[in-house]
Each structure stands twice: as C-alpha cells, then as structure tokens.
Write a protein that holds these residues in place. Structure first.
Motif, short mmCIF file in Angstrom:
data_model
loop_
_atom_site.label_atom_id
_atom_site.label_comp_id
_atom_site.label_asym_id
_atom_site.label_seq_id
_atom_site.Cartn_x
_atom_site.Cartn_y
_atom_site.Cartn_z
N GLU A 79 43.05 43.28 39.53
CA GLU A 79 42.90 43.68 38.13
C GLU A 79 44.27 43.67 37.45
O GLU A 79 44.42 43.16 36.32
CB GLU A 79 42.31 45.09 38.03
CG GLU A 79 41.00 45.30 38.77
CD GLU A 79 41.20 45.69 40.23
OE1 GLU A 79 42.09 45.11 40.89
OE2 GLU A 79 40.48 46.57 40.72
N LEU A 80 45.27 44.24 38.13
CA LEU A 80 46.61 44.29 37.57
C LEU A 80 47.21 42.89 37.49
O LEU A 80 47.89 42.55 36.52
CB LEU A 80 47.51 45.20 38.42
CG LEU A 80 47.01 46.64 38.58
CD1 LEU A 80 47.91 47.40 39.53
CD2 LEU A 80 46.94 47.35 37.25
N ALA A 81 46.91 42.07 38.51
CA ALA A 81 47.44 40.72 38.53
C ALA A 81 46.88 39.89 37.37
O ALA A 81 47.63 39.16 36.71
CB ALA A 81 47.13 40.05 39.86
N ILE A 82 45.59 40.02 37.11
CA ILE A 82 44.99 39.25 36.01
C ILE A 82 45.67 39.63 34.70
O ILE A 82 46.09 38.77 33.92
CB ILE A 82 43.48 39.54 35.84
CG1 ILE A 82 42.69 39.19 37.09
CG2 ILE A 82 42.90 38.78 34.65
CD1 ILE A 82 41.26 39.73 37.07
N ALA A 83 45.78 40.95 34.47
CA ALA A 83 46.35 41.42 33.22
C ALA A 83 47.79 40.95 33.07
O ALA A 83 48.19 40.45 32.02
CB ALA A 83 46.27 42.94 33.16
N ALA A 84 48.56 41.07 34.15
CA ALA A 84 49.97 40.70 34.08
C ALA A 84 50.14 39.20 33.86
O ALA A 84 50.96 38.77 33.04
CB ALA A 84 50.68 41.12 35.37
N VAL A 85 49.34 38.41 34.58
CA VAL A 85 49.47 36.95 34.47
C VAL A 85 49.01 36.48 33.09
O VAL A 85 49.68 35.66 32.44
CB VAL A 85 48.67 36.24 35.60
CG1 VAL A 85 48.59 34.75 35.35
CG2 VAL A 85 49.31 36.53 36.94
N ASP A 86 47.88 37.01 32.64
CA ASP A 86 47.36 36.61 31.33
C ASP A 86 48.38 36.91 30.23
O ASP A 86 48.67 36.08 29.37
CB ASP A 86 46.03 37.34 31.08
CG ASP A 86 45.40 36.94 29.76
OD1 ASP A 86 45.14 35.74 29.58
OD2 ASP A 86 45.18 37.83 28.91
N ASP A 87 48.95 38.11 30.30
CA ASP A 87 49.98 38.53 29.33
C ASP A 87 51.16 37.57 29.30
O ASP A 87 51.59 37.10 28.27
CB ASP A 87 50.54 39.90 29.77
CG ASP A 87 49.91 41.01 28.97
OD1 ASP A 87 49.19 40.70 28.01
OD2 ASP A 87 50.14 42.18 29.34
#
Lengths: 505, 147
Positions: free
Chosen positions: A361-369
């Motif tokens: 979840e954190l990885a998706i948010a960080a990468v998308d950002d």
C-alpha cells in the motif's frame, strides 16, 4: 518420543479423530502426503504421527463422515510475549539442522495491513450513486505506455496520435507469476483458461512456457528472470507481454533454487535444462548492475520481438522503491510490477519472508506520487502485487494509484490451498505446489478453471457495486483518486505517505 | 439385442483415491441411509473399490460386460442380463457359491460372507443416478452411454 529428539514432541498441530464416526475407509491415510496418518491392521484403527502434521487439512476435507478435525496442539509452552512458540520452535529447528529455515507462502506476521485502515466513499444526496445492474459499468483497463500528448485530425474528433501496444484487460486483476516447477502444469492450465475466458492475463513465472500452453499466447505474460529458464525467441514471441523479473516480495534480493529431484522431464524440457539438474536463479541478473544495464535488456527484448510486446519490470517493494521505479520508467519499461512484503512464494528463507520489504500500500502511494512528480506516470503502468485478498483490496489499490493488481495466493486458495506453508517441501497435499504425479492429479484443471473464472466474475461484480456507490461508472475514474479514500487509526506520517485524509476530514 | 445402457466410467487421471465413491455407495445401499450406521451397524461393504498403486488409482466397479462371465458361471440363476445389457444380481436367489466372484475379471463381484450372497454395482437403479458419480469430488467418474 522413542528414537526421536526430545524437541520433536512439541509439535504444533494434532489430528483429532472421532473414532465412533470413523468407518475405516482409509481416505485420510491415502490423502496425507506428510506421513502423519496411518492404518494399523492389528488394531483396526487409524492412528496419527502428530509430529508430522502440517495442518493442511486435506484429511479433514476428505473424510466422508466428518470424523476428523486438525487442531492446534493444546499443550503450549509457558505463555511469553517474547519467547513465543514460534521463536522456540525456530531455535529447535536451527539447533538440530544447522540450516536456514525454509518456508513458503507469504509473510504471516501482523505487519499493519493498510487496506484494513482505508475506507471508501459513497454518494449521498449531492451526487447520485449508480446501480451497476441497470447501467453500464466499465472495468476495462489498458496496460502500456500512454503518450504525453494527443493530436486530433482537422475534424477535431478523430485522434491522429498513434499509441503503442496496449494490453486490454476486462478486469484489472492479473494472475501472478508462478513458475512451472514451483506449481504444476494443472494450475497453470487452469489459470490460462480462466484468464483467456474472462479477458485478462496470466504469468508464466520464470520456469518457461510448456508447449501445451502455447495456445494461450494472447493472454500470457512470459517472464525473463535471472536464470533465463526456457527463454528463446519463440518463448518471447508466444506472449502478450514480457516481464523482466528483478525481485519478488517474499524474498527480495535473493534468487531461487528448484532442487534437481523436482526437475522431471516436463520441467526440464520447458526450462531447457537436463532432467534432475538443479534450477538455480542467481540473486542478481548478472548483466544488470544499473538502470542503464536494465535499459539494455529492455531494449534487447523489444528489439528481439520487433517492438510488438510491452516489457514489464517486476521488483520487490523495498525502501527506495519510488526512486527505483522512476529509474525503471526512465529505462523504458512499459509497466512496473511491484511486489509488497506480503507477497507469496514457493520457497524462501523465513527470515527474509518475514522481515524484508515494505507493505505494498505504501509502495503504490510512494511510487505513484514520485512518477507524477517526475512527469512519468503516463509512461508506465503500475501493477501492484503481494497480499491482495479481495475485490475491495483491489479497488483500494487502484484508488491509491495502481493500474492493475497481480493475484497469486488468491488463485492458489481458489485451487484448494489452505496456506499450510509447505510449498517448499514439494509434498502439497492439495496437488498445487507439487509435481509428484500422485499429488498433482488432485488438481483437476477443468474444475479449477471454473472456480477461477467464478472468482474473477464475483470480484468484477464487487468492484462494480463499490464504484456504483461512489457514483463512478468506469474504473479509470477511480485510478489514483485518493480523495475517495479516508483512513482510520493511522498516524499523520502514514496519512501523508498514503496521500489520504483521515476519516472525518 | 440392442444395448442402450448407461454405465459408470472411471477416469484414471482424475482419481484422487479419496474413497468418496465407496462410502457414498455403501450409504445409499443401506437401510439407515447413514454412512456410519451403514458400515458399523449394518456391516455393509462398498461395491466400487478404489485400487491404488503409486500414482495410479482408479475406482473399479461392475462393467456390465457384453458377455458377462458371471452370468455364465452363476449356478442359481441369480445373475441375469436385461434387454439393455445391464447385468443384475438378485441377492435373494444367490446361493453364495462365489463362482461370480472367481470369474469376474475386474474383481467387481464381492462375496458377502455373513449373508451368504454376493453383491455388485447395480448402477443405483432405485436411486436413478449413481451415487458414486454424484459424490466424486474430482470428476473422476462419469455416467454415460456405452461406447
């Protein structure tokens, strides 16, 4: 216990049998692949070696008179928050074997599951919800590089811009990479059939593509991993997309090892290695030591396939995942697959499975950002993997910024898996992660293909209902739409990383 | 004689040796219609038997042969062949000579020593559909017209 080390007596599970209901059909004896159940002719009784029981529940499921229950051993160690039974047993295992503890499936530690701390929005009064059973609702997802700009013809209606190859999915759910060898051909067959019928993709994993599955060309992602098993031009061309596997969520930073005794004729032919030889995937790709090297491989694969196949790069979610993903986007990948800390595997050292990587979840948010900030988000699709349990998890991941998700464990569970964590032994009683002919035949591809199709259908319905409640009629409109998410019980820092507001705001 | 018989066909590749066919058969042929009572109180035995050797397993039951040896061997007229080719065994007329048990090439006729008659698959005539086929969890038994 006689002739055994004393620690063996502290086994974790027990088989309870209601002897009155037992009709001595011996189904359980035959179903047990871990030598935990046997029939004693002199006593005319079915007995157990509890110490061998792994709680796979095969005997329980196949007892025709419901006489069996597999339970946790009620005899416990002294209650202690630090010296848990698991900690003590692990010490016992290592002191007796002198070896790394091998295990399988995904991380089983209570690492915070952020999906459980995210809540979805719904429409009330000021905007209308949509009834998905009455109105059209679209889950169609396109994976691949999108252009920065769009040019129109003089008429202003038709698009002049040519975009590259896009993969069209009817549901943003793809069957994750599980190699022939780690699972058997029956499950691959079932996934391929279900993917073809529903309109999504399945992934070969690193073990090559068996000749019997070549007919599923248009829904197959072929993987190129560090071992390069089964890779030739024909393999690359028999695909919808090519995936370069750098890492895996359950074992970031390490390779794989399929022991020689598991390499039968079918696997040997598909992997292009001799029968009985160990199939070792090195930890790194020895030709990739930098983003520039990765770019070379991406373009070598594109060149080899005439620029007709999108190239994915799969990595494990590690601490600097956002920067790495950016590098991969710059290197020319068409999609990035990120596998979180809860991702599953057929074999991994326990310490790596449980302690390396970060939640998806954190990885998706960080990468998308990060991709948005760098103006790269449209250049790559983002596929999230590792621990998705339901349609709701899928939708939350897409709202966080993923384009699609990979499901592996879900497919295994739909095929019968009870998550007993014994994949690495090759003795899977449910016939999933084994190539023993007696066990592998337990998985009937016809039945499992139907189950997997049903599952995708159910998830599609679920996602449509949730989208409808939010007043959204296309999955595209929720992608990266974090305003439709709220969190509960998270710290300010976590909310900032996820890019969501706390509930009430 | 025109044969229009539906038989149970086992598929070896799908058989997982779970014995559901055995237990389902025993249950539906019991007075109590209960699997535990069928075995423990009524002393019944299954008509199909699962043969296992290594990875190979298969459920074996009466094949309702075109030229049934058991019919030729029966001394009491208990075994008859009907117009469709179904081989019937009348347990009341059986005298327990075990000739059918001896000659059956499939081992599909079994002696019920206590009751002094033999028994075999009756294709669940009373039930309408074979219980073993219905119970099989891996589609290893199919009920189809004779090939």
């Amino acid at each position: 216990m006689l002739f055994k080390k004393p620690q063996v007596a502290f086994y974790p599970f027990m088989v309870l049998r209601d002897d009155y209901k037992c009709v001595r059909c011996k189904s359980c004896v035959d179903q047990c692949s871990f030598n935990a159940t046997y029939y004693d002719e002199d006593l005319d009784a079915i007995l157990n070696h509890h110490e061998n029981c792994v709680n796979c529940k095969r005997c329980e499921a196949f007892c025709p008179t419901d006489a069996i229950k597999v339970v946790k051993n009620p005899s416990t160690f002294h209650p202690d928050a630090n010296w848990t039974a698991e900690a003590i047993r692990d010490i016992h295992t290592q002191m007796l074997t002198g070896a790394v503890i091998l295990t399988s499936t995904g991380n089983d530690k209570p690492i915070r599951n952020y999906f459980d701390h995210l809540l979805l929005d719904a429409c009330q009064v000021t905007n209308p919800p949509i009834d998905p059973l009455r109105e059209p609702m679209e889950l169609k997802t396109f994976i691949g590089r999108k252009r920065d700009d769009i040019q129109f013809d003089e008429d202003g209606i038709n698009i002049k811009t040519k975009i590259g190859k896009q993969l069209e999915l009817e549901i943003p759910v793809i069957f994750s990479a599980m190699s022939y060898g780690s699972i058997n051909l029956n499950l691959q067959k079932a996934m391929a059939r279900a993917a073809k019928e529903f309109g999504t993709l399945w992934n070969t994993g690193e073990g090559g593509l068996h000749k019997s599955l070549k007919e599923f060309k248009d829904c197959t992602i072929v993987q190129v991993a560090s071992g390069r098993f089964g890779v030739d031009l024909d393999y690359l061309e028999t695909s919808a997309a090519i995936e370069i596997k750098i890492g895996q969520g359950a074992k970031p930073g390490i390779g794989g090892h399929l022991p020689g005794e598991k390499v039968n004729e079918g696997i040997a032919e598909t992997r292009m290695i001799p029968v009985g030889s160990d199939a070792i995937s090195p930890a790194p790709h020895h030709d990739i030591y930098s983003i520039e090297d990765l770019r070379q491989l991406i373009y070598a694969l594109k060149e080899a396939t005439n620029y007709e196949k999108p190239v994915f790069v799969k990595i494990a979610a590690v601490h600097n995942v956002a920067a790495i993903a950016c590098g991969i986007a710059h290197a020319g990948a068409d999609a990035i697959a990120i596998d979180g800390v809860r991702g599953g595997t057929g074999a991994t050292p326990k310490s790596l499975r449980d302690h390396v990587g970060i939640p998806i979840e954190l990885a998706i948010a960080a990468v998308d950002d990060r991709l948005r900030k760098e103006g790269l988000r449209n250049e790559v699709s983002l596929i999230a993997a590792g621990g998705f349990r339901s349609a709701v998890d899928v939708l939350k991941a897409i709202a966080l910024g993923a384009d699609a998700v990979y499901i592996g464990t879900v497919a295994k569970i739909a095929a019968g898996c009870t998550q007993c964590q014994q994949c690495h032994t090759g003795r899977c009683a449910w016939g999933i992660t084994t190539n023993d002919p007696k066990l592998a035949k337990r998985l009937n591809p016809d039945i499992v293909a139907e189950n997997l199709y049903n599952l995708l259908r159910a998830w599609a319905h679920d996602i449509k209902e949730l989208l409808g409640a939010m007043g959204i009629n296309a999955i595209e409109s929720i992608k990266g739409n974090r305003l439709r998410l709220r969190s509960w019980g998270l710290t300010e820092q976590e909310n900032k990383i996820l890019g969501v507001l706390p509930a009430g705001m | 004689m025109e044969r229009k018989l539906m038989k149970v066909y086992p598929i070896e590749e799908n058989c997982i040796s779970c014995r559901y066919c055995e237990v389902a058969c025993t249950m539906v042929h019991s007075e109590s219609q209960d699997p535990v009572k069928a075995y423990k109180l009524e002393g019944l035995k299954p008509r199909p038997t699962v043969e296992v050797k290594g990875a190979v397993s298969i459920s074996v039951m009466c094949r309702h042969c075109k030229h049934p040896f058991c019919f030729d061997a029966c001394i009491s007229g208990a075994i008859t062949v009907d117009e469709n080719g179904k081989v019937n065994l009348d347990e009341d007329r059986c005298v327990g000579c075990w000739n059918c048990v001896l000659v059956c090439p499939f081992g599909a006729a079994h002696p019920f020593v206590e009751r002094k008659h033999s028994f075999k698959c009756d294709l669940c005539e009373e039930r309408g559909f074979p219980a073993c086929v219905e119970a099989c969890p891996n589609r290893a038994l199919i009920y189809d017209f004779e090939r």
